[in-house]
Motif scaffolding. Structure first.
Motif, short mmCIF file in Angstrom:
data_model
loop_
_atom_site.label_atom_id
_atom_site.label_comp_id
_atom_site.label_asym_id
_atom_site.label_seq_id
_atom_site.Cartn_x
_atom_site.Cartn_y
_atom_site.Cartn_z
N VAL A 95 0.88 -1.17 0.00
CA VAL A 95 0.00 0.00 0.00
C VAL A 95 0.91 1.22 0.00
N ILE A 96 0.58 2.21 -0.84
CA ILE A 96 1.35 3.45 -0.82
C ILE A 96 0.42 4.64 -0.61
N TYR A 97 0.90 5.58 0.18
CA TYR A 97 0.21 6.84 0.46
C TYR A 97 1.15 7.99 0.10
N ASN A 98 0.65 8.99 -0.62
CA ASN A 98 1.33 10.28 -0.76
C ASN A 98 0.40 11.27 -0.07
N LEU A 99 0.76 11.62 1.14
CA LEU A 99 -0.13 12.41 1.98
C LEU A 99 0.06 13.91 1.75
N GLY A 100 -0.98 14.66 2.00
CA GLY A 100 -0.93 16.10 1.82
C GLY A 100 -2.04 16.52 0.90
N TYR A 101 -1.70 17.30 -0.15
CA TYR A 101 -2.70 17.76 -1.10
C TYR A 101 -2.28 17.39 -2.52
N LEU A 102 -3.23 17.45 -3.42
CA LEU A 102 -3.01 17.10 -4.82
C LEU A 102 -2.07 18.12 -5.46
N PRO A 103 -0.91 17.69 -5.96
CA PRO A 103 -0.01 18.64 -6.63
C PRO A 103 -0.73 19.33 -7.80
N GLY A 104 -0.70 20.65 -7.78
CA GLY A 104 -1.38 21.42 -8.81
C GLY A 104 -2.87 21.60 -8.56
N GLY A 105 -3.36 21.08 -7.44
CA GLY A 105 -4.79 21.14 -7.12
C GLY A 105 -5.10 22.14 -6.02
N ASP A 106 -6.27 21.99 -5.46
CA ASP A 106 -6.75 22.85 -4.39
C ASP A 106 -6.02 22.48 -3.09
N LYS A 107 -5.19 23.37 -2.60
CA LYS A 107 -4.38 23.09 -1.41
C LYS A 107 -5.19 23.05 -0.13
N SER A 108 -6.45 23.45 -0.20
CA SER A 108 -7.29 23.37 1.00
C SER A 108 -7.88 21.98 1.19
N ILE A 109 -7.77 21.12 0.17
CA ILE A 109 -8.24 19.74 0.27
C ILE A 109 -7.02 18.87 0.56
N THR A 110 -6.95 18.35 1.78
CA THR A 110 -5.78 17.57 2.19
C THR A 110 -6.21 16.25 2.82
N THR A 111 -5.24 15.36 2.93
CA THR A 111 -5.48 14.17 3.73
C THR A 111 -5.53 14.62 5.20
N LEU A 112 -6.25 13.87 6.01
CA LEU A 112 -6.46 14.26 7.41
C LEU A 112 -6.06 13.13 8.34
N GLU A 113 -5.57 13.49 9.50
CA GLU A 113 -5.03 12.49 10.41
C GLU A 113 -6.01 11.38 10.77
N GLU A 114 -7.28 11.71 11.04
CA GLU A 114 -8.24 10.69 11.48
C GLU A 114 -8.47 9.63 10.40
N SER A 115 -8.76 10.07 9.18
CA SER A 115 -9.03 9.11 8.11
C SER A 115 -7.77 8.37 7.69
N THR A 116 -6.63 9.06 7.75
CA THR A 116 -5.38 8.39 7.39
C THR A 116 -5.03 7.30 8.39
N LEU A 117 -5.19 7.58 9.68
CA LEU A 117 -4.90 6.55 10.69
C LEU A 117 -5.86 5.37 10.57
N GLU A 118 -7.12 5.65 10.29
CA GLU A 118 -8.09 4.57 10.09
C GLU A 118 -7.68 3.71 8.89
N SER A 119 -7.24 4.37 7.84
CA SER A 119 -6.82 3.67 6.64
C SER A 119 -5.56 2.83 6.87
N ILE A 120 -4.58 3.41 7.55
CA ILE A 120 -3.34 2.68 7.83
C ILE A 120 -3.64 1.44 8.66
N SER A 121 -4.47 1.58 9.66
CA SER A 121 -4.84 0.44 10.50
C SER A 121 -5.47 -0.67 9.67
#
Length: 186
Positions: A95-121
């Motif tokens: 599984v690979i994650y590139n966390l943060g925001y979409l390069p060239g996209g809307d920087k206000s849309i980001t990955t978030l700690e709660e959903s990322t931790l749920e996903s990693i688990s």
């Protein structure tokens, strides 16, 4: 000798564990670079689950896959990677994650700690022994700083009998450079 950059390093790790026919996940497909890379590694008999919450990311990834004739082994999912536990029924090799925001996209849309931790688990539950979860952590923005701290806290408490956790990054670069966390299931 040249030290490998963050993304080439993560790809070298993936090349060592992914084989044709494997099932893998791109938890943040973004512009489709990792999705295509994974699709080529697993080949036509493998499967890539590719997640993103942004329609733009799904469209860019689809176009990249179409151009390379690799779309048949990829399932594009316009939803949060936090839902992978419900979507993926088979064991996965990587599984690979590139966390943060979409390069060239809307920087206000980001990955978030709660959903990322749920996903990693969930990803660690689905992961085969010898498989890898790769987290490329971009933390040069507010949400990224919170996410970075939450992830490092989470992975540092994984039992060493079941997981090996590696952190790779350049510590003398300006502007909060991204780094990699790799988790291998034992």
């Amino acid at each position: 000798m040249n030290l490998e950059g963050i993304l080439p390093f993560s790809h070298q790790l993936l090349k060592k564990v992914i084989f044709p026919g494997d099932v893998v996940i791109d938890a943040t497909c973004g512009n489709g670079h990792d999705t295509l890379f994974l699709a080529q590694l697993v080949g036509p008999n493998g499967k890539v689950y590719a997640y993103d919450i942004q329609q733009t990311a799904i469209e860019k990834t689809k176009a990249r896959l179409d151009e390379a004739s690799c779309k048949n082994q990829v399932l594009l999912l316009k939803k949060s990677h936090a839902e992978l536990a419900a979507d993926v029924s088979e064991p996965v090799r990587a599984v690979i994650y590139n966390l943060g925001y979409l390069p060239g996209g809307d920087k206000s849309i980001t990955t978030l700690e709660e959903s990322t931790l749920e996903s990693i688990s969930a990803a660690l539950e689905k992961l085969m022994v010898g498989g890898l979860v790769i987290l490329v952590i971009y933390h040069g923005h507010e949400a990224g700083k919170l996410e970075k701290e939450a992830i490092l806290n989470y992975v540092s408490h994984l039992p060493q009998e079941k997981f090996s956790v590696l952190q790779y990054g350049f510590i003398n670069q300006r502007n909060l450079p991204p780094f990699v966390v790799a988790i291998e299931k034992r």
